[in-house]
Design a protein around this motif. Structure first.
Motif, PDB file in Angstrom:
ATOM      1  N   MET A  23       0.853  -1.187   0.000  1.00 40.15           N
ATOM      2  CA  MET A  23       0.000   0.000   0.000  1.00 40.15           C
ATOM      3  C   MET A  23       0.888   1.236   0.000  1.00 40.15           C
ATOM      4  O   MET A  23       1.789   1.357   0.830  1.00 40.15           O
ATOM      5  N   CYS A  24       0.630   2.154  -0.925  1.00 38.83           N
ATOM      6  CA  CYS A  24       1.452   3.362  -1.073  1.00 38.83           C
ATOM      7  C   CYS A  24       0.576   4.597  -0.920  1.00 38.83           C
ATOM      8  O   CYS A  24      -0.521   4.659  -1.482  1.00 38.83           O
ATOM      9  N   MET A  25       1.096   5.584  -0.163  1.00 40.65           N
ATOM     10  CA  MET A  25       0.409   6.851  -0.015  1.00 40.65           C
ATOM     11  C   MET A  25       1.406   7.903   0.415  1.00 40.65           C
ATOM     12  O   MET A  25       2.543   7.585   0.746  1.00 40.65           O
ATOM     13  N   HIS A  26       0.978   9.145   0.428  1.00 41.95           N
ATOM     14  CA  HIS A  26       1.874  10.224   0.818  1.00 41.95           C
ATOM     15  C   HIS A  26       2.126  10.227   2.317  1.00 41.95           C
ATOM     16  O   HIS A  26       3.263  10.317   2.761  1.00 41.95           O
ATOM     17  N   GLY A  27       1.069  10.155   3.121  1.00 43.21           N
ATOM     18  CA  GLY A  27       1.203  10.261   4.574  1.00 43.21           C
ATOM     19  C   GLY A  27       1.246   8.917   5.261  1.00 43.21           C
ATOM     20  O   GLY A  27       2.274   8.259   5.304  1.00 43.21           O
ATOM     21  N   GLY A  28       0.125   8.506   5.790  1.00 37.48           N
ATOM     22  CA  GLY A  28       0.110   7.259   6.542  1.00 37.48           C
ATOM     23  C   GLY A  28      -1.304   6.770   6.763  1.00 37.48           C
ATOM     24  O   GLY A  28      -2.213   7.080   6.007  1.00 37.48           O
ATOM     25  N   LEU A  29      -1.484   6.030   7.832  1.00 41.04           N
ATOM     26  CA  LEU A  29      -2.759   5.401   8.149  1.00 41.04           C
ATOM     27  C   LEU A  29      -3.692   6.371   8.858  1.00 41.04           C
ATOM     28  O   LEU A  29      -3.288   7.449   9.278  1.00 41.04           O
ATOM     29  N   SER A  30      -4.945   5.942   8.992  1.00 36.26           N
ATOM     30  CA  SER A  30      -5.966   6.757   9.646  1.00 36.26           C
ATOM     31  C   SER A  30      -6.773   5.883  10.596  1.00 36.26           C
ATOM     32  O   SER A  30      -7.120   4.754  10.253  1.00 36.26           O
ATOM     33  N   PRO A  31      -7.116   6.426  11.769  1.00 35.76           N
ATOM     34  CA  PRO A  31      -7.995   5.659  12.652  1.00 35.76           C
ATOM     35  C   PRO A  31      -9.394   5.482  12.055  1.00 35.76           C
ATOM     36  O   PRO A  31     -10.143   4.607  12.485  1.00 35.76           O
ATOM     37  N   GLU A  32      -9.726   6.266  11.047  1.00 30.54           N
ATOM     38  CA  GLU A  32     -11.029   6.157  10.382  1.00 30.54           C
ATOM     39  C   GLU A  32     -11.056   5.106   9.277  1.00 30.54           C
ATOM     40  O   GLU A  32     -12.134   4.764   8.788  1.00 30.54           O
ATOM     41  N   LEU A  33      -9.897   4.596   8.879  1.00 33.73           N
ATOM     42  CA  LEU A  33      -9.838   3.654   7.756  1.00 33.73           C
ATOM     43  C   LEU A  33     -10.173   2.238   8.222  1.00 33.73           C
ATOM     44  O   LEU A  33      -9.394   1.616   8.947  1.00 33.73           O
ATOM     45  N   THR A  34     -11.330   1.756   7.808  1.00 28.80           N
ATOM     46  CA  THR A  34     -11.730   0.397   8.152  1.00 28.80           C
ATOM     47  C   THR A  34     -11.748  -0.529   6.940  1.00 28.80           C
ATOM     48  O   THR A  34     -11.652  -1.740   7.086  1.00 28.80           O
ATOM     49  N   ASN A  35     -11.892   0.029   5.729  1.00 27.49           N
ATOM     50  CA  ASN A  35     -11.837  -0.782   4.509  1.00 27.49           C
ATOM     51  C   ASN A  35     -11.465   0.109   3.326  1.00 27.49           C
ATOM     52  O   ASN A  35     -11.628   1.324   3.377  1.00 27.49           O
ATOM     53  N   PHE A  36     -10.990  -0.519   2.271  1.00 26.32           N
ATOM     54  CA  PHE A  36     -10.495   0.236   1.115  1.00 26.32           C
ATOM     55  C   PHE A  36     -11.613   0.902   0.315  1.00 26.32           C
ATOM     56  O   PHE A  36     -11.365   1.840  -0.432  1.00 26.32           O
ATOM     57  N   ASP A  37     -12.839   0.431   0.465  1.00 23.29           N
ATOM     58  CA  ASP A  37     -13.956   1.079  -0.229  1.00 23.29           C
ATOM     59  C   ASP A  37     -14.107   2.534   0.203  1.00 23.29           C
ATOM     60  O   ASP A  37     -14.551   3.374  -0.578  1.00 23.29           O
ATOM     61  N   GLN A  38     -13.739   2.835   1.432  1.00 30.16           N
ATOM     62  CA  GLN A  38     -13.811   4.220   1.904  1.00 30.16           C
ATOM     63  C   GLN A  38     -12.930   5.125   1.046  1.00 30.16           C
ATOM     64  O   GLN A  38     -13.287   6.267   0.772  1.00 30.16           O
ATOM     65  N   ILE A  39     -11.791   4.617   0.635  1.00 29.68           N
ATOM     66  CA  ILE A  39     -10.870   5.417  -0.178  1.00 29.68           C
ATOM     67  C   ILE A  39     -11.445   5.636  -1.569  1.00 29.68           C
ATOM     68  O   ILE A  39     -11.393   6.748  -2.099  1.00 29.68           O
ATOM     69  N   THR A  40     -11.997   4.596  -2.151  1.00 27.57           N
ATOM     70  CA  THR A  40     -12.546   4.735  -3.505  1.00 27.57           C
ATOM     71  C   THR A  40     -13.765   5.649  -3.534  1.00 27.57           C
ATOM     72  O   THR A  40     -14.095   6.182  -4.591  1.00 27.57           O
ATOM     73  N   ARG A  41     -14.425   5.845  -2.391  1.00 26.25           N
ATOM     74  CA  ARG A  41     -15.592   6.731  -2.343  1.00 26.25           C
ATOM     75  C   ARG A  41     -15.217   8.204  -2.186  1.00 26.25           C
ATOM     76  O   ARG A  41     -16.084   9.068  -2.269  1.00 26.25           O
ATOM     77  N   ILE A  42     -13.953   8.515  -1.955  1.00 24.95           N
ATOM     78  CA  ILE A  42     -13.538   9.917  -1.851  1.00 24.95           C
ATOM     79  C   ILE A  42     -13.553  10.512  -3.251  1.00 24.95           C
ATOM     80  O   ILE A  42     -12.853  10.038  -4.150  1.00 24.95           O
ATOM     81  N   MET A  43     -14.363  11.524  -3.444  1.00 31.80           N
ATOM     82  CA  MET A  43     -14.507  12.153  -4.757  1.00 31.80           C
ATOM     83  C   MET A  43     -13.260  12.978  -5.077  1.00 31.80           C
ATOM     84  O   MET A  43     -12.762  13.701  -4.227  1.00 31.80           O
TER      85      MET A  43
END
Length: 171
Positions: A23-43
Motif C-alpha cells: 500500500m502506497c500513499m503520501h502520509g500514513g494510516l488513519s484511525p477512520e480507515l476500516t476498509n479500502f472502499d472508503q478510499i474509492t468513495r472519496i470524490m
C-alpha cells in the motif's frame, strides 16, 4: 504556478496498491480507515481537509515512541505506532506500507520491523537539510530495492567540481 500544481495534486490518486500486497500513499494510516472502499468513495478532485480520512492519508506519521494513535505535533492528523501498522497489515493481508512525507537522513527508513518504509526523494530538502533522497524499485516478485540520491555539499554547490552544478548562465 503553485495553484496549478495544487490543482494537479488534488486530482491524483490518494492510495495505490501494488499487486494486492504493498500500500502506497503520501502520509500514513488513519484511525477512520476500516476498509479500502472508503478510499474509492472519496470524490476527486478535492482539496485535502483539515481532518478526517483524506487528511490522515496525506499527513499522518509513524512514531517510534507511540503505541496506538496520538495527536501529531505538526498540528494536523495523527502519529501511529508499530502496533497500528502490524494490525492493519494483518487485517488487510498486506506485506508493506510505503509512504513519504517525512525527511529521512538516508532517503529511506524502515519502521515497525520493516513493515513500513518512508521514502523521501528530495535530497537536501528545501536547502535546509543534509538528507539523501531515494527511489524505491519493486520487481515482479515484489522485492524492493532502493536507489539513493546523495545529498550534496552545500559549501561546494555552484563551484567547479562541486557536487551540484550551479544555475546555467542565460545567453
Amino acid at each position: 504556478m503553485w495553484k496549478t500544481f495544487s490543482d494537479a495534486f488534488n486530482c491524483m490518486p490518494i492510495v495505490a496498491i501494488i499487486d494486492d500486497k504493498i500500500m502506497c500513499m503520501h502520509g500514513g494510516l488513519s484511525p477512520e480507515l476500516t476498509n479500502f472502499d472508503q478510499i474509492t468513495r472519496i470524490m476527486r478532485p478535492t482539496e485535502v481537509p483539515d481532518q478526517g480520512l483524506l487528511c490522515d492519508l496525506v499527513w499522518s506519521d509513524p512514531d517510534t515512541d507511540c503505541q496506538g494513535w496520538e495527536e501529531n505535533e505538526r498540528g494536523v492528523s495523527y502519529v501511529f505506532g508499530s502496533d497500528i501498522v502490524s494490525n492493519f497489515l494483518k487485517k488487510n493481508d498486506l506485506d508493506l506500507i510505503c509512504r513519504a512525507h517525512q525527511v529521512v537522513e538516508d532517503g529511506y527508513e524502515f519502521f515497525a520491523k520493516r513493515q513500513l518504509v518512508t521514502v523521501f526523494s528530495a535530497p537536501n530538502y528545501c536547502g535546509e537539510f543534509d538528507n539523501s533522497g531515494a527511489l524505491m524499485n519493486v520487481d515482479e516478485s515484489l522485492m524492493c530495492s532502493f536507489q539513493i540520491i546523495k545529498s550534496y555539499d552545500k559549501t561546494k554547490a555552484g563551484q567547479v567540481g562541486g557536487a551540484r552544478p550551479g544555475t546555467p548562465k542565460k545567453y
